[in-house]
Design an enzyme around this catalytic site. Sequence first.
Site, PDB file in Angstrom:
ATOM      1  N   GLU A  45      43.809  -3.223   5.958  1.00 36.27           N
ATOM      2  CA  GLU A  45      42.672  -2.471   6.509  1.00 36.27           C
ATOM      3  C   GLU A  45      41.921  -1.757   5.368  1.00 36.27           C
ATOM      4  O   GLU A  45      42.534  -1.212   4.446  1.00 36.27           O
ATOM      5  CB  GLU A  45      43.238  -1.421   7.480  1.00 36.27           C
ATOM      6  CG  GLU A  45      42.202  -0.525   8.122  1.00 36.27           C
ATOM      7  CD  GLU A  45      42.857   0.496   9.083  1.00 36.27           C
ATOM      8  OE1 GLU A  45      44.110   0.571   9.139  1.00 36.27           O
ATOM      9  OE2 GLU A  45      42.113   1.210   9.771  1.00 36.27           O
ATOM     10  N   LYS A 116      37.214  -2.023  14.931  1.00 40.00           N
ATOM     11  CA  LYS A 116      38.412  -1.347  15.454  1.00 40.00           C
ATOM     12  C   LYS A 116      38.078  -0.569  16.727  1.00 40.00           C
ATOM     13  O   LYS A 116      37.125   0.214  16.757  1.00 40.00           O
ATOM     14  CB  LYS A 116      38.955  -0.405  14.384  1.00 40.00           C
ATOM     15  CG  LYS A 116      40.300   0.217  14.678  1.00 40.00           C
ATOM     16  CD  LYS A 116      40.795   0.974  13.436  1.00 40.00           C
ATOM     17  CE  LYS A 116      42.175   1.561  13.618  1.00 40.00           C
ATOM     18  NZ  LYS A 116      42.643   2.237  12.390  1.00 40.00           N
ATOM     19  N   CYS A 152      45.361  -1.996  12.904  1.00 45.81           N
ATOM     20  CA  CYS A 152      46.292  -0.860  12.839  1.00 45.81           C
ATOM     21  C   CYS A 152      46.602  -0.189  14.190  1.00 45.81           C
ATOM     22  O   CYS A 152      47.372  -0.706  14.976  1.00 45.81           O
ATOM     23  CB  CYS A 152      45.762   0.142  11.818  1.00 45.81           C
ATOM     24  SG  CYS A 152      47.019   1.249  11.158  1.00 45.81           S
TER      25      CYS A 152
END
Lengths: 277, 279
Positions: A45, A116, A152
């Site tokens: 990331e 995200k 994540c």
Amino acid sequence: MKKEIRMALAQIDSKLGDKTGNIKKIEKNVLKAKKKGAELVIFPELTLTGYVVRDQIYELAETIPGPATRTIETIARKSNMHIIFGMPEIDEKTQATLHNAAVLVGPKGLIGKYRKMYLPTHSVFEEKRYFRPGYQTAVFDTELGKIGLIICYDIFFPEVTRLTRLNGAQLIVCISASPAVRRTFFEILTLARAVENTTFLAYVNLVGIEDGLQFWGGSRLVGPNGKVLVQAKYYEEDFVMCDINYEDIKPVETFVPALKDLRPELFDKLKSSAEQL
Amino acid sequence: MKLASFILDLDWQDAVTKIKRFISSYVEQSGAKGVLVGLSGGIDSCTVAALSALAIGGEKVLGLMLPEKETHNAKDIKHAKLVAEKFSLKTKMIDITSTLRTFYMSIPDFDPASKLCMGNLKARTRMIYLYYYANKFNLIVCGSSDKSETMMGYFTKWGDVAADISPIMDLYKTQVRKLALHIGIPKTVIAKPSSPALWPGQLAEKELGIKYELLDLILYGLEHFMNVEDIARQLGIEEKTVEGIKRKWLSAEHKRRMLLTMKLEYRTIGTDLRLSRNP
């Protein structure tokens, strides 16, 4: 579409704010992977900038496509490779809103991006301060199979991976910047998300120390049966190779039919319960 | 949550590895030649000096010993030397008595009866020496503050807490003791009562009014959002004791978070001008 692919998990330590240096590192790892016969290389990331850049994020973010993705596209084209990496994105239309993005680039250019959805803003995290969340899951039909992208903290919310899988992803890639105290969570959740969706799950985490946060690495490929097929070192830069055969998914789904037994009506109940929380 | 001493147990080898990586990575990124530790001979500074030596090699660690007449303690000096020898770090000893005297004599309103003013002056004088040598030799000042004293505000603002990095600041005192034991700090150093050495006979636990074993559990409870009643009930102590600790913890934030200004402009230092601290 290929049934078998070879890929590399490139667990690197990005230098904060140094996009040029980090792209060089990406290129070096892509060439290394190429030599070892990989077709896909995955980076963590916010690979492009490092994670704890705080206010510098505003000047580091780029549009997608933009200068950084074009450079990575050139690397992908020259090496005939697919590359997944993370970067801060500034929205093309608004030229003001930022997203924490994962980008997939192939030999023919930019394939797509994922923004995200779950932005941690608690404990040491302050992502909502900077980023606008994404609203769409992302699955790309590529020469290397159907690849889904998550980032994540998304992994803590099973619905993101579930939706990505239901949209056809056979390989779900989770790029991450997870600090040391969270290791156990990710080691459990990567297994769970793979098993409950009968999918391959590649997890690639950052390493290095940024502003006192120590990223633990431990990148891994998990098979649809929950087996850890390859595991990178903790805390240090590492580079591991692994193979995927998509045909391995079917017998697992027969053995533990997590997709066949899905109960859609529960999702409605889940929605109404969540709204009342 | 059950408050008992085992709750403070960590995987000590893992903690050592993380701290070593923290120190070496910071030194490398900053381009410094090594680390400087104010080495008093107490458990915190001995542990930090040892961890620094384990991280980057003793030859890159300078332990600066700064004794002075009032609080001179031969045992502390012996302990500092013992640790320096064991972990192969360099030391330098400078008696700061004359510097302190010069301060005492040159400050027009100097009051020898004020222990607080005098003690803080001492801590800040030590800081001046540390940063002089850090500048001179291009070293990083590695602080020795632990979590117990930092939460309690039991330190001198701009004094003993002044450092570039503070590798053990997330460990309570009783945790530092266990970590110290794990890396081989001599038991005599670990067992002796802690003192900031600001005046003769000063003892940390006496001043804090509580043993570290109990204090750390109270602080751990507060850190984990436990309420005062629960902490007191579980530890079998009076609520006012816990309340007192909580008050000290909260009221010392001005010592931990420095550079306070008021908002006048677009981005303000200390609040919304947020940058990474990496060198």
